[in-house]
Design an enzyme around this catalytic site. Sequence first.
Site, mmCIF file in Angstrom:
data_model
loop_
_atom_site.group_PDB
_atom_site.id
_atom_site.type_symbol
_atom_site.label_atom_id
_atom_site.label_comp_id
_atom_site.label_asym_id
_atom_site.label_seq_id
_atom_site.Cartn_x
_atom_site.Cartn_y
_atom_site.Cartn_z
ATOM 1 N N GLU A 1 30.155 30.200 43.494
ATOM 2 C CA GLU A 1 30.023 31.665 43.419
ATOM 3 C C GLU A 1 28.785 32.071 42.639
ATOM 4 O O GLU A 1 28.608 31.592 41.522
ATOM 5 C CB GLU A 1 31.274 32.270 42.752
ATOM 6 C CG GLU A 1 32.501 32.082 43.622
ATOM 7 C CD GLU A 1 33.782 32.681 43.027
ATOM 8 O OE1 GLU A 1 33.737 33.218 41.912
ATOM 9 O OE2 GLU A 1 34.818 32.588 43.687
ATOM 10 N N HIS B 1 34.627 38.097 44.634
ATOM 11 C CA HIS B 1 35.602 37.810 43.564
ATOM 12 C C HIS B 1 35.971 39.098 42.805
ATOM 13 O O HIS B 1 35.815 39.178 41.586
ATOM 14 C CB HIS B 1 35.051 36.749 42.596
ATOM 15 C CG HIS B 1 36.146 36.000 41.883
ATOM 16 N ND1 HIS B 1 36.110 34.654 41.654
ATOM 17 C CD2 HIS B 1 37.341 36.425 41.350
ATOM 18 C CE1 HIS B 1 37.198 34.281 41.004
ATOM 19 N NE2 HIS B 1 37.973 35.340 40.806
ATOM 20 N N ILE B 2 36.461 40.068 43.580
ATOM 21 C CA ILE B 2 36.809 41.371 42.976
ATOM 22 C C ILE B 2 38.320 41.567 42.861
ATOM 23 O O ILE B 2 38.780 42.659 42.537
ATOM 24 C CB ILE B 2 36.214 42.552 43.792
ATOM 25 C CG1 ILE B 2 36.622 42.454 45.273
ATOM 26 C CG2 ILE B 2 34.712 42.616 43.641
ATOM 27 C CD1 ILE B 2 36.306 43.710 46.082
HETATM 28 P P1 NAD Z 1 51.408 32.240 39.206
HETATM 29 O O1 NAD Z 1 51.313 31.077 38.284
HETATM 30 O O2 NAD Z 1 52.337 33.352 38.870
HETATM 31 O O3 NAD Z 1 51.813 31.725 40.675
HETATM 32 C C1 NAD Z 1 51.329 30.568 41.268
HETATM 33 C C2 NAD Z 1 52.444 29.990 42.127
HETATM 34 O O4 NAD Z 1 51.911 28.900 42.896
HETATM 35 C C3 NAD Z 1 53.611 29.418 41.288
HETATM 36 O O5 NAD Z 1 54.833 30.004 41.687
HETATM 37 C C4 NAD Z 1 53.580 27.924 41.593
HETATM 38 O O6 NAD Z 1 54.875 27.344 41.632
HETATM 39 C C5 NAD Z 1 52.937 27.915 42.973
HETATM 40 N N1 NAD Z 1 52.398 26.609 43.348
HETATM 41 C C6 NAD Z 1 51.880 25.642 42.546
HETATM 42 N N2 NAD Z 1 51.520 24.570 43.279
HETATM 43 C C7 NAD Z 1 51.825 24.872 44.567
HETATM 44 C C8 NAD Z 1 51.699 24.164 45.792
HETATM 45 N N3 NAD Z 1 51.205 22.928 45.824
HETATM 46 N N4 NAD Z 1 52.096 24.773 46.930
HETATM 47 C C9 NAD Z 1 52.619 26.029 46.907
HETATM 48 N N5 NAD Z 1 52.776 26.736 45.770
HETATM 49 C C10 NAD Z 1 52.382 26.171 44.615
HETATM 50 O O7 NAD Z 1 49.922 32.781 39.374
HETATM 51 P P2 NAD Z 1 49.462 34.165 40.006
HETATM 52 O O8 NAD Z 1 49.278 35.164 38.919
HETATM 53 O O9 NAD Z 1 50.312 34.507 41.156
HETATM 54 O O10 NAD Z 1 47.986 33.749 40.521
HETATM 55 C C11 NAD Z 1 47.821 32.831 41.580
HETATM 56 C C12 NAD Z 1 46.369 32.390 41.655
HETATM 57 O O11 NAD Z 1 45.554 33.482 42.060
HETATM 58 C C13 NAD Z 1 45.775 31.960 40.306
HETATM 59 O O12 NAD Z 1 46.003 30.591 40.056
HETATM 60 C C14 NAD Z 1 44.312 32.265 40.451
HETATM 61 O O13 NAD Z 1 43.603 31.113 40.836
HETATM 62 C C15 NAD Z 1 44.241 33.294 41.577
HETATM 63 N N6 NAD Z 1 43.714 34.582 41.107
HETATM 64 C C16 NAD Z 1 42.593 35.104 41.687
HETATM 65 C C17 NAD Z 1 42.099 36.335 41.268
HETATM 66 C C18 NAD Z 1 40.886 36.954 41.900
HETATM 67 O O14 NAD Z 1 40.156 37.667 41.214
HETATM 68 N N7 NAD Z 1 40.634 36.760 43.163
HETATM 69 C C19 NAD Z 1 42.730 37.016 40.224
HETATM 70 C C20 NAD Z 1 43.899 36.485 39.689
HETATM 71 C C21 NAD Z 1 44.380 35.265 40.131
#
Ligand code: NAD
Length: 304
Positions: free
Chosen positions: A260, A279-280
């Site tokens: 990125e 990445h917003i």
């Molecule tokens: P979270 O920890 O609440 O949820 C993640 C879920 O994924 C959990 O329930 C976990 O059990 C599950 N998981 C783990 N390994 C897995 C697998 N192999 N297969 C299927 N499911 C699996 O996290 P969240 O708050 O929901 O965020 C999820 C992801 O989103 C973060 O890890 C982050 O990378 C990404 N994110 C991106 C942005 C962005 O700006 N685009 C912002 C926030 C989060």
Amino acid sequence: ITPKSFFRARNKADEIFSQFDLDIVENNTGKTLTKQQMIELCSDVDGVIVGLDPMDEEVIRSAKNLKAISKYGVGLDNIDLKVAEELGIKVKKAEGTNTRSVAELTIGLFFALSRSIPKAVIDVKDGRWDRTIGTEIGAKVVGIIGFGAIGREVAKMSSGLEMEIMAYDPYFNDIELTRAMNVKMTNIDEILEKADFVTLHLPLNEETNKIINSKTLSKMKQTAYLVNTARGELVDEDALYEALKNGIIAGAAQDVFSQEPPDKQNKLLSLNNFILTPHIGAYTKEATERMVVISAKNLIEMLF
Ligand code: NAD
């Protein structure tokens, strides 16, 4: 403190910091830091509030006084958790602070894909009255991979759109909740085979790296869309390019990339059925404010 958008709501953190005796060092480059810059910034600190900047083994080991890493966000993939644990350094994420914002962007990308909104805007502005036929979202199947905070919020919103909802998450087993939400928990194959929208909401780690690859893409419907607002490395970008170019799937949207910003030469950028945002996901006024407050509180809690 490293994250650029932290400074949008810096006053909220100052209210919290002012009650403690702190010397604050800031990244004022306005950019995600390189490893070398991180090593320099962290050389002397007891705690850090970190965005997407690298907190790998070398950075952590070189920060001799480090006791706490507060993540401004929820993805911990830029932090070497094993090394932090080995050295007794505490790590906390700003849980739940950006759930709604990322879910809203995800749903926005469903519409952008299904109605070709980005292309329509560019066409008309360039003088082409060219209509691409769309598809409705209602009654379509959404397949959610990763049923954590964001995955569940996407399910709630999809339910409001009268979509059929399936989810895969090997670590989620609250059957009562999924029943109440009308979500069918299933395996990844059924999601790939049946979903019209496959959306990724799982963390990046060794197990999930390139979970979407040529094999998994080939199981998806030709009319299906892939949406990735989680982490770029979850998708094998070369395989996605081939799948989009050869009509294996209908389209894809990404808010995140393995690099990125993506290289200008990145082949995905040349495709009409690929859309992207920089990445917003969490970059809203509401989410950044919550992230500032919670990451500041978490840091204080870990240090004092
Ligand atoms: P979270 O920890 O609440 O949820 C993640 C879920 O994924 C959990 O329930 C976990 O059990 C599950 N998981 C783990 N390994 C897995 C697998 N192999 N297969 C299927 N499911 C699996 O996290 P969240 O708050 O929901 O965020 C999820 C992801 O989103 C973060 O890890 C982050 O990378 C990404 N994110 C991106 C942005 C962005 O700006 N685009 C912002 C926030 C989060």
